[in-house]
Design a protein around this motif. Structure first.
Motif, PDB file in Angstrom:
ATOM      1  N   VAL A  32       0.837  -1.205   0.000  1.00 57.59           N
ATOM      2  CA  VAL A  32       0.000   0.000   0.000  1.00 57.59           C
ATOM      3  C   VAL A  32       0.870   1.252   0.000  1.00 57.59           C
ATOM      4  CG1 VAL A  32      -1.617   1.339   1.404  1.00 57.59           C
ATOM      5  CG2 VAL A  32      -2.008  -1.093   1.039  1.00 57.59           C
ATOM      6  N   HIS A  33       1.918   1.247   0.802  1.00 56.60           N
ATOM      7  CA  HIS A  33       2.797   2.419   0.840  1.00 56.60           C
ATOM      8  C   HIS A  33       3.576   2.590  -0.463  1.00 56.60           C
ATOM      9  CE1 HIS A  33       2.010   2.383   5.210  1.00 56.60           C
ATOM     10  NE2 HIS A  33       2.022   3.686   4.990  1.00 56.60           N
ATOM     11  N   PHE A  34       3.864   1.497  -1.131  1.00 59.67           N
ATOM     12  CA  PHE A  34       4.476   1.584  -2.458  1.00 59.67           C
ATOM     13  C   PHE A  34       3.552   2.357  -3.404  1.00 59.67           C
ATOM     14  CE2 PHE A  34       4.290  -0.458  -6.690  1.00 59.67           C
ATOM     15  CZ  PHE A  34       5.515  -0.030  -7.198  1.00 59.67           C
ATOM     16  N   ALA A  35       2.283   2.004  -3.398  1.00 57.84           N
ATOM     17  CA  ALA A  35       1.317   2.689  -4.264  1.00 57.84           C
ATOM     18  C   ALA A  35       1.145   4.145  -3.848  1.00 57.84           C
ATOM     19  CB  ALA A  35      -0.028   1.964  -4.233  1.00 57.84           C
ATOM     20  N   LEU A  36       1.100   4.401  -2.548  1.00 57.33           N
ATOM     21  CA  LEU A  36       0.950   5.783  -2.068  1.00 57.33           C
ATOM     22  C   LEU A  36       2.154   6.650  -2.424  1.00 57.33           C
ATOM     23  CD1 LEU A  36      -0.698   5.277   1.425  1.00 57.33           C
ATOM     24  CD2 LEU A  36      -1.737   6.221  -0.641  1.00 57.33           C
ATOM     25  N   LEU A  37       3.327   6.059  -2.394  1.00 61.31           N
ATOM     26  CA  LEU A  37       4.532   6.801  -2.772  1.00 61.31           C
ATOM     27  C   LEU A  37       4.467   7.230  -4.232  1.00 61.31           C
ATOM     28  CD1 LEU A  37       7.431   7.678  -1.911  1.00 61.31           C
ATOM     29  CD2 LEU A  37       8.191   5.479  -2.817  1.00 61.31           C
ATOM     30  N   ILE A  38       4.053   6.343  -5.099  1.00 60.66           N
ATOM     31  CA  ILE A  38       3.919   6.688  -6.522  1.00 60.66           C
ATOM     32  C   ILE A  38       2.781   7.682  -6.717  1.00 60.66           C
ATOM     33  CG2 ILE A  38       3.343   5.754  -8.793  1.00 60.66           C
ATOM     34  CD1 ILE A  38       4.963   3.292  -8.033  1.00 60.66           C
ATOM     35  N   ARG A  39       1.663   7.489  -6.011  1.00 58.38           N
ATOM     36  CA  ARG A  39       0.535   8.426  -6.119  1.00 58.38           C
ATOM     37  C   ARG A  39       0.956   9.837  -5.716  1.00 58.38           C
ATOM     38  NH1 ARG A  39      -4.538   8.033  -6.045  1.00 58.38           N
ATOM     39  NH2 ARG A  39      -5.628   6.175  -6.606  1.00 58.38           N
ATOM     40  N   HIS A  40       1.754   9.942  -4.661  1.00 60.73           N
ATOM     41  CA  HIS A  40       2.172  11.256  -4.175  1.00 60.73           C
ATOM     42  C   HIS A  40       3.131  11.936  -5.157  1.00 60.73           C
ATOM     43  CE1 HIS A  40       3.033  14.433  -1.351  1.00 60.73           C
ATOM     44  NE2 HIS A  40       4.316  14.184  -1.467  1.00 60.73           N
ATOM     45  N   SER A  41       4.027  11.157  -5.739  1.00 64.13           N
ATOM     46  CA  SER A  41       5.005  11.765  -6.644  1.00 64.13           C
ATOM     47  C   SER A  41       4.414  12.072  -8.018  1.00 64.13           C
ATOM     48  CB  SER A  41       6.228  10.861  -6.781  1.00 64.13           C
ATOM     49  OG  SER A  41       5.860   9.635  -7.356  1.00 64.13           O
ATOM     50  N   LEU A  42       3.376  11.364  -8.413  1.00 62.54           N
ATOM     51  CA  LEU A  42       2.756  11.584  -9.725  1.00 62.54           C
ATOM     52  C   LEU A  42       1.283  11.923  -9.544  1.00 62.54           C
ATOM     53  CD1 LEU A  42       4.307   8.465 -11.447  1.00 62.54           C
ATOM     54  CD2 LEU A  42       5.047  10.817 -11.746  1.00 62.54           C
ATOM     55  N   SER A  43       1.018  13.011  -8.853  1.00 60.75           N
ATOM     56  CA  SER A  43      -0.366  13.314  -8.472  1.00 60.75           C
ATOM     57  C   SER A  43      -1.255  13.687  -9.660  1.00 60.75           C
ATOM     58  CB  SER A  43      -0.385  14.425  -7.427  1.00 60.75           C
ATOM     59  OG  SER A  43       0.218  15.584  -7.955  1.00 60.75           O
ATOM     60  N   GLU A  44      -0.703  14.181 -10.781  1.00 63.86           N
ATOM     61  CA  GLU A  44      -1.543  14.568 -11.917  1.00 63.86           C
ATOM     62  C   GLU A  44      -1.732  13.451 -12.935  1.00 63.86           C
ATOM     63  OE1 GLU A  44       1.144  17.213 -11.512  1.00 63.86           O
ATOM     64  OE2 GLU A  44      -0.201  18.083 -10.028  1.00 63.86           O
ATOM     65  N   ASN A  45      -0.891  12.447 -12.900  1.00 61.59           N
ATOM     66  CA  ASN A  45      -0.931  11.389 -13.892  1.00 61.59           C
ATOM     67  C   ASN A  45      -1.796  10.231 -13.367  1.00 61.59           C
ATOM     68  OD1 ASN A  45      -0.479   9.569 -15.905  1.00 61.59           O
ATOM     69  ND2 ASN A  45       1.749   9.803 -15.890  1.00 61.59           N
ATOM     70  N   TYR A  46      -3.075  10.215 -13.758  1.00 60.00           N
ATOM     71  CA  TYR A  46      -4.009   9.212 -13.249  1.00 60.00           C
ATOM     72  C   TYR A  46      -3.683   7.804 -13.740  1.00 60.00           C
ATOM     73  CZ  TYR A  46      -6.916  12.964 -11.462  1.00 60.00           C
ATOM     74  OH  TYR A  46      -7.385  14.043 -10.777  1.00 60.00           O
ATOM     75  N   SER A  47      -3.138   7.688 -14.931  1.00 65.40           N
ATOM     76  CA  SER A  47      -2.817   6.354 -15.440  1.00 65.40           C
ATOM     77  C   SER A  47      -1.687   5.719 -14.629  1.00 65.40           C
ATOM     78  CB  SER A  47      -2.455   6.409 -16.919  1.00 65.40           C
ATOM     79  OG  SER A  47      -1.306   7.194 -17.122  1.00 65.40           O
ATOM     80  N   MET A  48      -0.699   6.491 -14.216  1.00 71.35           N
ATOM     81  CA  MET A  48       0.380   5.956 -13.371  1.00 71.35           C
ATOM     82  C   MET A  48      -0.137   5.621 -11.980  1.00 71.35           C
ATOM     83  SD  MET A  48       3.122   5.335 -14.887  1.00 71.35           S
ATOM     84  CE  MET A  48       4.251   5.136 -13.543  1.00 71.35           C
ATOM     85  N   GLN A  49      -1.066   6.415 -11.472  1.00 69.16           N
ATOM     86  CA  GLN A  49      -1.659   6.109 -10.168  1.00 69.16           C
ATOM     87  C   GLN A  49      -2.403   4.778 -10.224  1.00 69.16           C
ATOM     88  OE1 GLN A  49      -4.107   9.293  -8.798  1.00 69.16           O
ATOM     89  NE2 GLN A  49      -2.433  10.753  -8.699  1.00 69.16           N
ATOM     90  N   LEU A  50      -3.177   4.601 -11.279  1.00 68.28           N
ATOM     91  CA  LEU A  50      -3.919   3.355 -11.446  1.00 68.28           C
ATOM     92  C   LEU A  50      -2.964   2.180 -11.618  1.00 68.28           C
ATOM     93  CD1 LEU A  50      -6.682   2.013 -11.766  1.00 68.28           C
ATOM     94  CD2 LEU A  50      -6.504   2.477 -14.212  1.00 68.28           C
ATOM     95  N   ALA A  51      -1.918   2.372 -12.386  1.00 64.41           N
ATOM     96  CA  ALA A  51      -0.936   1.305 -12.588  1.00 64.41           C
ATOM     97  C   ALA A  51      -0.246   0.946 -11.269  1.00 64.41           C
ATOM     98  CB  ALA A  51       0.097   1.733 -13.627  1.00 64.41           C
ATOM     99  N   SER A  52       0.061   1.938 -10.451  1.00 63.79           N
ATOM    100  CA  SER A  52       0.703   1.648  -9.162  1.00 63.79           C
ATOM    101  C   SER A  52      -0.258   0.918  -8.225  1.00 63.79           C
ATOM    102  CB  SER A  52       1.220   2.929  -8.513  1.00 63.79           C
ATOM    103  OG  SER A  52       0.152   3.735  -8.072  1.00 63.79           O
TER     104      SER A  52
END
Length: 152
Positions: A32-52
């Motif tokens: 979960v923290h792996f995904a949150l780390l990517i979500r935080h660093s790429l907050s505008e890129n929804y496709s990367m958030q979904l992929a993470s």
């Protein structure tokens, strides 16, 4: 033999169970923290958030399978916690928030739910027979005890 069996059960519930439960939650929280780390660093890129998010869910599947497919152990705690996390994620996505629907859309949310159902099914298909074999082995196996050897 019964005293030894009772002692092993007490030892498991008092010591080993707590550590296995904590380890299982650490595995879930690490993904979960792996995904949150990517979500935080790429907050505008929804496709990367979904992929993470999907990658974080996918990381848990090999962990559950690893502990279920070990030959020597009967470790059901870690896969059960991972199964519980999958079920809770799917339950949360049954009624997604307006923000989630606005960001990803109903099609993407439904697709992620289907992926979660696949993961739930995979872990359940592996966990069910394993638990059944363990129950049969533990409670329905005749144990032969040798009391002594009269030939000497």
């Amino acid at each position: 033999v019964q005293i030894r069996g009772r002692r092993i059960r007490e030892e498991f519930w008092l010591f080993r169970f707590c550590f296995l439960l904590h380890f299982a939650w650490m595995v879930v929280m690490a993904s979960v923290h792996f995904a949150l780390l990517i979500r935080h660093s790429l907050s505008e890129n929804y496709s990367m958030q979904l992929a993470s998010d999907i990658a974080a869910m996918s990381i848990l599947l090999p962990a559950a399978c690893y502990f279920l497919l070990q030959k020597d152990g009967h470790n059901f705690i870690i896969p059960t916690v991972i199964l519980w996390s999958y079920i809770s994620m799917e339950w949360r996505l049954q009624h997604p928030s307006d923000r989630l629907l606005e960001d990803y859309g109903l099609l993407v949310v439904s697709s992620v739910r289907q992926v979660l159902w696949f993961f739930i099914g995979t872990v359940t298909v592996l966990l069910g027979p394993r638990v059944l074999v363990w129950i049969c082995n533990t409670y329905y196996t005749i144990r032969v005890i040798r009391l002594g050897d009269d030939s000497t």
